[in-house]
Write a protein that holds these residues in place. Structure first.
Motif, short mmCIF file in Angstrom:
data_model
loop_
_atom_site.label_atom_id
_atom_site.label_comp_id
_atom_site.label_asym_id
_atom_site.label_seq_id
_atom_site.Cartn_x
_atom_site.Cartn_y
_atom_site.Cartn_z
N LEU A 58 132.79 4.60 5.31
CA LEU A 58 132.40 3.47 4.46
C LEU A 58 131.02 3.73 3.91
O LEU A 58 130.18 4.32 4.58
CB LEU A 58 132.36 2.16 5.27
CG LEU A 58 133.66 1.61 5.87
CD1 LEU A 58 133.35 0.33 6.65
CD2 LEU A 58 134.69 1.35 4.79
N TYR A 62 122.97 -2.60 3.09
CA TYR A 62 122.39 -3.69 3.88
C TYR A 62 121.25 -4.32 3.10
O TYR A 62 120.39 -3.63 2.54
CB TYR A 62 121.88 -3.16 5.22
CG TYR A 62 122.99 -2.76 6.17
CD1 TYR A 62 123.21 -1.43 6.48
CD2 TYR A 62 123.82 -3.71 6.74
CE1 TYR A 62 124.25 -1.06 7.34
CE2 TYR A 62 124.85 -3.35 7.60
CZ TYR A 62 125.05 -2.02 7.88
OH TYR A 62 126.07 -1.66 8.73
N GLU A 73 128.11 -8.39 16.65
CA GLU A 73 129.49 -7.98 16.43
C GLU A 73 129.78 -6.77 17.30
O GLU A 73 128.88 -5.96 17.54
CB GLU A 73 129.61 -7.60 14.95
CG GLU A 73 130.91 -7.15 14.41
CD GLU A 73 130.76 -6.88 12.91
OE1 GLU A 73 130.64 -7.85 12.14
OE2 GLU A 73 130.75 -5.70 12.54
N HIS A 75 132.96 -3.72 18.08
CA HIS A 75 134.27 -3.16 17.73
C HIS A 75 134.85 -2.55 19.01
O HIS A 75 134.24 -1.65 19.61
CB HIS A 75 134.13 -2.13 16.62
CG HIS A 75 133.38 -2.66 15.45
ND1 HIS A 75 133.79 -3.79 14.76
CD2 HIS A 75 132.23 -2.28 14.87
CE1 HIS A 75 132.94 -4.05 13.81
NE2 HIS A 75 131.97 -3.16 13.84
N GLN A 80 131.49 3.74 16.26
CA GLN A 80 131.07 3.49 14.88
C GLN A 80 129.74 4.20 14.66
O GLN A 80 128.81 4.01 15.44
CB GLN A 80 130.94 1.99 14.61
CG GLN A 80 130.67 1.67 13.15
CD GLN A 80 130.85 0.22 12.82
OE1 GLN A 80 130.00 -0.60 13.14
NE2 GLN A 80 131.98 -0.13 12.20
N HIS A 126 126.23 -5.34 18.03
CA HIS A 126 125.23 -4.89 17.07
C HIS A 126 125.10 -5.85 15.89
O HIS A 126 125.98 -6.65 15.58
CB HIS A 126 125.58 -3.50 16.55
CG HIS A 126 126.91 -3.43 15.85
ND1 HIS A 126 128.10 -3.30 16.54
CD2 HIS A 126 127.23 -3.50 14.54
CE1 HIS A 126 129.10 -3.27 15.67
NE2 HIS A 126 128.61 -3.40 14.46
N THR A 128 122.56 -5.53 11.94
CA THR A 128 121.71 -4.64 11.17
C THR A 128 120.79 -5.45 10.27
O THR A 128 121.24 -6.41 9.63
CB THR A 128 122.56 -3.69 10.31
OG1 THR A 128 123.55 -3.06 11.15
CG2 THR A 128 121.69 -2.60 9.68
N MET A 139 128.85 5.02 6.91
CA MET A 139 129.36 4.52 8.20
C MET A 139 130.69 5.20 8.49
O MET A 139 131.56 5.28 7.62
CB MET A 139 129.55 3.00 8.14
CG MET A 139 130.17 2.41 9.39
SD MET A 139 130.35 0.62 9.28
CE MET A 139 128.67 0.14 9.68
N LEU A 149 138.58 -6.60 10.15
CA LEU A 149 137.32 -7.32 9.90
C LEU A 149 137.36 -8.03 8.55
O LEU A 149 136.97 -9.19 8.42
CB LEU A 149 136.15 -6.33 9.95
CG LEU A 149 134.74 -6.91 9.84
CD1 LEU A 149 134.43 -7.85 11.00
CD2 LEU A 149 133.74 -5.75 9.79
N1 LIG Z 1 132.38 -2.50 8.33
C1 LIG Z 1 131.83 -2.80 9.48
O1 LIG Z 1 132.42 -2.60 10.53
N2 LIG Z 1 130.60 -3.34 9.44
C2 LIG Z 1 129.88 -3.81 10.59
O2 LIG Z 1 130.25 -3.19 11.80
C3 LIG Z 1 128.45 -3.61 10.41
O3 LIG Z 1 127.74 -3.45 11.42
O4 LIG Z 1 128.00 -3.62 9.27
#
Ligand SMILES: NC(=O)N[C@@H](O)C(=O)O
Length: 178
Positions: A58, A62, A73, A75, A80, A126, A128, A139, A149
Motif C-alpha cells: 500500500l 499520513y 489498531e 492486525h 505489517q 499501533h 501513526t 506499507m 479494514l
Molecule cells: N491499511 C492499514 O492497515 N492501515 C493501518 O494499519 C495503519 O496503521 O495505517
C-alpha cells in the motif's frame, strides 16, 4: 505523556523488527542472504509473512499531527511493515495485556525516518502521527486485512482480521511538556 524515541533494534524488539539500522559491517557479517558490490548492495532485513493470504503493498499518506491518540489498531492475521518515503512519521505501539487490550505500561512512540522502517508483529497495537509535514509511506500488509479494514471503515462492517481499542495517550511533542 509518551516521549518520542529514536528507533532502535532493541527498543522495537517487543513489537516487531526495526529496519534500516544495520551498519555496513553488521550487514556483511550477517548470515542472512546478501550481496555486496561496487554498483549495489542488497541484504535481507526480514522475511515478511502474511499467512495464507496475498502480500499487499500500500502507499499510505499520513496527515494526522494530533498528539492525542484516542484509539489503537491491531492486525491479528499478519505482520505489517511501514517504510517512510517522503518524511518522518511517529509510530505509537503497544503490546497486548492480559485483558486482550493495549497494555498501558507497554505504550511507546518511535520516530521513523526515511531510510528506516518497522515490521510490526501480528497483534501489535499501533497508531501513526506526523511531526509536521504529511508523509507518504510504503506499507506491506495482507490483502484480506485491507479489504476487511475498508469494509469496516466504509460500511461499519464488523472487523474479522483487525481490532480497534480506545486509549488515552498523549505524545510529548516539546521539551517543556511535563
Ligand atoms: N491499511 C492499514 O492497515 N492501515 C493501518 O494499519 C495503519 O496503521 O495505517
Amino acid at each position: 505523556m509518551i516521549v518520542i524515541e529514536e528507533l532502535s533494534a532493541a527498543g522495537f524488539a517487543p513489537y516487531g523488527v526495526a529496519l534500516g539500522l544495520a551498519a555496513g559491517d553488521d550487514r556483511r557479517a550477517s548470515e542472512q542472504p546478501a550481496w555486496f558490490s561496487h554498483p549495489s548492495d542488497f541484504w535481507q532485513e526480514h522475511e515478511f509473512r502474511t499467512g495464507t493470504e496475498a502480500t499487499q503493498i500500500l502507499w499510505v499518506i499520513y496527515r494526522n499531527a494530533d498528539p492525542a491518540i484516542t484509539q489503537l489498531e491491531a492486525h491479528t492475521m499478519t505482520e505489517q511493515a511501514l517504510l517512510p518515503l517522503t518524511g518522518e512519521v511517529i509510530q505509537i505501539v503497544a503490546a497486548t495485556g492480559a485483558d486482550g487490550r493495549p497494555e498501558p505500561a507497554s505504550i511507546r512512540a518511535f520516530r521513523l525516518r526515511p531510510g528506516q522502517g518497522i515490521v510490526m508483529s501480528p497483534g501489535c497495537w499501533h497508531a501513526t502521527r506526523i511531526p509536521q509535514q504529511p508523509a507518504t509511506c510504503a506499507m506491506l500488509t495482507r490483502s484480506s486485512t485491507t479489504r476487511d479494514l475498508i469494509s469496516h471503515l466504509s460500511q461499519g462492517a464488523p472487523l474479522a482480521e483487525s481490532r480497534i481499542a480506545p486509549v488515552n495517550i498523549r505524545l510529548q511533542v516539546s521539551l517543556n511538556e511535563g
